[in-house]
Design a protein around this motif. Structure first.
Motif, PDB file in Angstrom:
ATOM      1  N   THR A 251      38.243  48.879  39.468  1.00 52.63           N
ATOM      2  CA  THR A 251      37.639  49.341  40.712  1.00 52.63           C
ATOM      3  C   THR A 251      38.019  50.780  41.041  1.00 52.63           C
ATOM      4  O   THR A 251      37.521  51.350  42.002  1.00 52.63           O
ATOM      5  N   GLY A 252      38.936  51.340  40.267  1.00 55.00           N
ATOM      6  CA  GLY A 252      39.385  52.706  40.545  1.00 55.00           C
ATOM      7  C   GLY A 252      40.677  52.760  41.317  1.00 55.00           C
ATOM      8  O   GLY A 252      41.283  53.828  41.470  1.00 55.00           O
ATOM      9  N   THR A 253      41.116  51.605  41.834  1.00 57.98           N
ATOM     10  CA  THR A 253      42.393  51.520  42.542  1.00 57.98           C
ATOM     11  C   THR A 253      43.142  50.284  42.051  1.00 57.98           C
ATOM     12  O   THR A 253      42.557  49.377  41.461  1.00 57.98           O
ATOM     13  N   LYS A 254      44.443  50.237  42.320  1.00 57.52           N
ATOM     14  CA  LYS A 254      45.230  49.063  41.982  1.00 57.52           C
ATOM     15  C   LYS A 254      44.899  47.967  42.994  1.00 57.52           C
ATOM     16  O   LYS A 254      45.275  48.060  44.157  1.00 57.52           O
TER      17      LYS A 254
ATOM     18  N   MET B  25      40.081  42.798  51.251  1.00 55.54           N
ATOM     19  CA  MET B  25      38.657  42.524  51.007  1.00 55.54           C
ATOM     20  C   MET B  25      38.473  41.030  50.769  1.00 55.54           C
ATOM     21  O   MET B  25      39.217  40.415  50.015  1.00 55.54           O
ATOM     22  N   ALA B  26      37.465  40.461  51.445  1.00 58.03           N
ATOM     23  CA  ALA B  26      37.241  39.024  51.308  1.00 58.03           C
ATOM     24  C   ALA B  26      36.574  38.660  49.990  1.00 58.03           C
ATOM     25  O   ALA B  26      36.834  37.607  49.420  1.00 58.03           O
ATOM     26  N   PHE B  27      35.720  39.540  49.490  1.00 59.97           N
ATOM     27  CA  PHE B  27      34.974  39.252  48.262  1.00 59.97           C
ATOM     28  C   PHE B  27      35.229  40.401  47.302  1.00 59.97           C
ATOM     29  O   PHE B  27      34.839  41.540  47.561  1.00 59.97           O
ATOM     30  N   GLU B  28      35.915  40.111  46.193  1.00 57.30           N
ATOM     31  CA  GLU B  28      36.267  41.210  45.290  1.00 57.30           C
ATOM     32  C   GLU B  28      36.301  40.746  43.844  1.00 57.30           C
ATOM     33  O   GLU B  28      36.488  39.567  43.553  1.00 57.30           O
ATOM     34  N   ILE B  29      36.114  41.668  42.950  1.00 60.49           N
ATOM     35  CA  ILE B  29      36.268  41.405  41.532  1.00 60.49           C
ATOM     36  C   ILE B  29      37.759  41.467  41.192  1.00 60.49           C
ATOM     37  O   ILE B  29      38.497  42.286  41.737  1.00 60.49           O
ATOM     38  N   VAL B  30      38.193  40.560  40.342  1.00 58.70           N
ATOM     39  CA  VAL B  30      39.578  40.569  39.887  1.00 58.70           C
ATOM     40  C   VAL B  30      39.660  41.099  38.464  1.00 58.70           C
ATOM     41  O   VAL B  30      40.443  41.994  38.161  1.00 58.70           O
ATOM     42  N   ASP B  31      38.836  40.539  37.575  1.00 51.38           N
ATOM     43  CA  ASP B  31      38.852  40.963  36.166  1.00 51.38           C
ATOM     44  C   ASP B  31      37.922  42.154  35.975  1.00 51.38           C
ATOM     45  O   ASP B  31      36.909  42.077  35.271  1.00 51.38           O
ATOM     46  N   GLY B  32      38.254  43.239  36.611  1.00 58.22           N
ATOM     47  CA  GLY B  32      37.430  44.431  36.459  1.00 58.22           C
ATOM     48  C   GLY B  32      38.089  45.639  37.092  1.00 58.22           C
ATOM     49  O   GLY B  32      38.972  45.521  37.950  1.00 58.22           O
TER      50      GLY B  32
END
Length: 249
Positions: A10-13, A1-8
């Motif tokens: 998401t339901g997956t590793k 994914m090009a745009f993603e949250i890191v400090d949060g």
């Protein structure tokens, strides 16, 4: 994914070491560095063949690592009558299975009777120390890094700077149009003097308009100020407007 949250969550590793390396580099400002912590990887020679690397924190390629306790390193014996430079580096490695590590490595240099050169390093090496050898004698280790200043220290420095600098206040302001002139204003590439009465060196002058000339120097005398200008065009209509400021702390 090009745009993603890191400090949060998401339901997956979803957090990879590359994610953290990018964020670490953006936060610190560089990818390869030593951070201020512990005793900053201090290197001491226990003997001619043994060195001790102290505690510290660093990054290689944005990947953080730390040395939690003093670590012993082996220095190979020197050669009688020859000089050599060894390097102590923190080396990043990644196996084909994706397992990553950063470990201290001593890179042995090439002995020579002349001036020794440092051995080659790779992009995965963070240089920490140079260990010079003269014959079988080990010299004083040379530090090859400067620890990055912590944000807390930077904040304290800025606060101290602000406290030590007095604010500048504007006590007077006026706009001065070009007045009496002398010289040769109609002849290009000749410098002339233009005088403004009623001002002195206690004022700060800023040229805000220069017509057919450029201002090169401002000097003062008992009658006011002298403006040394250089005409840029064949014109007798040389004009300068100055912003004069009376400043104080």
């Amino acid at each position: 994914m090009a745009f993603e949250i890191v400090d949060g969550m998401t339901g997956t590793k979803h957090i990879s070491s590359d994610d953290l390396a990018a964020l670490n580099t953006a936060t610190v400002g560089k990818a390869d560095c030593v951070l201020k912590y512990g005793n900053d990887f201090a290197l001491t020679m226990a003997s001619a063949n043994s060195a001790t690397l102290g505690t510290g924190v660093g990054m290689v390629g944005g990947k953080r690592f730390w040395n939690q306790a003093p670590t012993s390193l082996t220095i190979q014996s020197g050669t009688q009558g020859q000089k050599r430079n060894d390097l102590v580096v923190a080396r990043y490695a990644k196996t084909s299975a994706g397992i990553e590590s950063i470990t201290p490595v001593v890179i042995k240099g090439t002995p020579t009777t002349g001036t020794p050169a440092d051995p080659a390093t790779t992009a995965n090496d963070l240089k920490l120390w140079r260990v010079p050898l003269n014959g079988i004698t080990v010299g004083t280790p040379v530090k090859l890094f400067s620890p990055v200043t912590p944000l807390a220290t930077l904040g304290d420095s800025v606060s101290q700077l602000k406290a030590s600098v007095s604010p500048i206040q504007i006590r007077g302001l006026k706009v001065l149009e070009s007045a009496q002139t002398s010289g040769y204003p109609g002849e290009a590439n000749r410098k002339i003097y233009m005088r403004y009465e009623g001002t002195d060196s206690s004022w700060t002058f800023i040229p805000i308009r220069q017509s057919w000339c450029t201002v090169e120097e401002i000097t003062f005398d008992s009658g006011g100020i002298n403006l040394l200008v250089n005409p840029t065009y064949e014109s007798s209509h040389i004009e300068v407007t100055l912003l004069a400021l009376k400043l104080s702390r």
